[in-house]
Scaffold this motif. Structure first.
Motif, mmCIF file in Angstrom:
data_model
loop_
_atom_site.group_PDB
_atom_site.id
_atom_site.type_symbol
_atom_site.label_atom_id
_atom_site.label_comp_id
_atom_site.label_asym_id
_atom_site.label_seq_id
_atom_site.Cartn_x
_atom_site.Cartn_y
_atom_site.Cartn_z
ATOM 1 N N ALA A 130 75.307 46.260 35.312
ATOM 2 C CA ALA A 130 76.339 47.201 34.877
ATOM 3 C C ALA A 130 75.840 48.630 34.796
ATOM 4 O O ALA A 130 76.630 49.578 34.882
ATOM 5 C CB ALA A 130 76.898 46.778 33.526
ATOM 6 N N ASN A 131 74.552 48.811 34.611
ATOM 7 C CA ASN A 131 74.002 50.163 34.530
ATOM 8 C C ASN A 131 72.551 50.142 34.963
ATOM 9 O O ASN A 131 71.913 49.090 35.038
ATOM 10 C CB ASN A 131 74.137 50.722 33.109
ATOM 11 N N GLY A 132 72.030 51.312 35.257
ATOM 12 C CA GLY A 132 70.640 51.410 35.690
ATOM 13 C C GLY A 132 70.341 52.803 36.170
ATOM 14 O O GLY A 132 71.077 53.756 35.885
ATOM 15 N N GLU A 133 69.276 52.925 36.931
ATOM 16 C CA GLU A 133 68.885 54.230 37.449
ATOM 17 C C GLU A 133 68.137 54.069 38.758
ATOM 18 O O GLU A 133 67.558 53.019 39.044
ATOM 19 C CB GLU A 133 68.013 54.976 36.442
ATOM 20 N N PHE A 153 73.387 55.401 36.570
ATOM 21 C CA PHE A 153 74.691 54.935 37.007
ATOM 22 C C PHE A 153 75.273 53.946 36.017
ATOM 23 O O PHE A 153 74.566 53.281 35.268
ATOM 24 C CB PHE A 153 74.628 54.306 38.408
ATOM 25 N N ARG A 154 76.590 53.856 36.019
ATOM 26 C CA ARG A 154 77.328 52.919 35.184
ATOM 27 C C ARG A 154 78.472 52.355 36.018
ATOM 28 O O ARG A 154 79.255 53.121 36.587
ATOM 29 C CB ARG A 154 77.875 53.634 33.952
ATOM 30 N N LYS A 155 78.572 51.043 36.094
ATOM 31 C CA LYS A 155 79.642 50.394 36.858
ATOM 32 C C LYS A 155 80.870 50.244 35.944
ATOM 33 O O LYS A 155 80.783 49.686 34.849
ATOM 34 C CB LYS A 155 79.166 49.020 37.321
ATOM 35 N N VAL A 160 81.463 53.308 40.641
ATOM 36 C CA VAL A 160 80.125 53.524 40.109
ATOM 37 C C VAL A 160 80.012 54.989 39.718
ATOM 38 O O VAL A 160 80.032 55.876 40.584
ATOM 39 C CB VAL A 160 79.031 53.164 41.138
ATOM 40 N N LEU A 161 79.940 55.247 38.416
ATOM 41 C CA LEU A 161 79.835 56.617 37.908
ATOM 42 C C LEU A 161 78.357 56.978 37.767
ATOM 43 O O LEU A 161 77.566 56.179 37.265
ATOM 44 C CB LEU A 161 80.541 56.743 36.552
#
Length: 298
Positions: A130-133, A153-155, A160-161
């Protein structure tokens, strides 16, 4: 300085620089981390903007949110920080930064300055988490140099923002130049005035992840630390790096024997939150050593 305060400051030192001394860490009470000049606001500001974008997306829906994210004069542009949005198919759906020209295009195969398909990495990671970098190399328009950059990023649904930030990294050359300036400052202005300037987080001797520190050769105590001036007076001779090596004691011995040199060790880089190789250039001036450090990629 009483014994308890001294212990607390040692713990603060270790938390600030990212590697608690193994012998002290288990015994000392916890203390909120003291933030230094870099503390490292880059990731924090990017994360704050991303959080706001996610809330806006969830509250207003894709159409209104994407319109807001595409407004280059809007609330989702804060200096170097801006929102960009990818579709699951690799299309750039919004951007309020320099990548606005890519909106509507498929950027799934876009590569960074080193040839890394970083957009594909964002898409691949977001498909399973769901999120990461993702870290990559990109042109920084502020100085027109290719530098390390991270995009968080955030799904959210099928979008994907993302928000990116540049990682400040000193070099051996810039560290040497800053150390030479610090040595001249001590010789020209005197130790007391120089230490005051080194301890000013907003002064001329602190820049991104570079700062000057000064340690007494006889007592091992900080005279100055641009990243955390509240540590002045702390004895660091027993502080170890992330591998358990007494780095400050090594610096003191090197300054006594040779007058100058480089000490290599492993330390948490607060800009990347990763343990990395660090190198401190040191120079003896009378009864203190002056130092400036820089990180290198593992």
């Amino acid at each position: 300085m009483n014994r308890n305060r001294k212990k607390l400051l040692v713990v603060s030192l270790c938390a600030t620089l990212g590697a608690a001394p193994l012998a002290l860490h288990a015994e000392e009470p916890s203390r909120e981390r003291t933030l230094g000049s870099v503390e490292r606001s880059h990731a924090s500001q990017a994360r704050t903007l991303l959080d706001q974008a996610v809330l806006t997306f969830q509250a207003k829906g894709p159409e209104q949110a994407l319109a807001a994210f595409n407004d280059r004069n809007g609330e989702f542009v804060r200096g170097q920080y801006y929102i960009f949005v990818l579709g699951e198919d690799g299309s750039m759906q919004a951007s309020s930064g320099p990548s606005a020209s890519l909106v509507g295009l498929n950027v799934g195969d876009l590569k960074d300055a080193a040839g890394k398909p970083f957009m594909r990495e964002i898409l691949d990671k977001s498909a399973s988490q769901a999120n990461g970098e993702v870290e990559y190399r990109w042109l920084n328009p502020a100085d027109n140099k290719v530098e390390d950059k991270v995009s968080l990023f955030r799904k959210v649904g099928d979008h994907v923002l993302c928000v990116g930030y540049y990682i400040p990294r000193a070099t051996a050359e810039s560290a040497r130049a800053l150390l030479d300036r610090a040595v001249r400052q001590v010789k020209d202005k005197g130790a007391a005035a120089a230490f005051r300037s080194f301890n000013d987080p907003r002064g001329d001797f602190v820049f991104n992840d570079e700062y000057v520190f000064a340690i007494g050769l006889d007592d091992g105590r900080y005279r100055a630390s641009g990243s955390s001036p509240n540590l002045v007076g702390v004895d660091v001779r027993n502080v170890t790096d992330a591998a358990g090596n007494p780095l400050f004691q090594e610096m003191i011995e090197l300054a006594r024997k040779q007058g100058s040199g480089t000490v290599d060790y492993v330390w948490r880089n607060p800009a990347t939150n990763a343990v990395e190789q660090k190198h401190s250039l040191i120079q003896r001036v009378d009864d203190v050593l002056l130092g400036v450090g820089y990180y290198t990629r593992p």
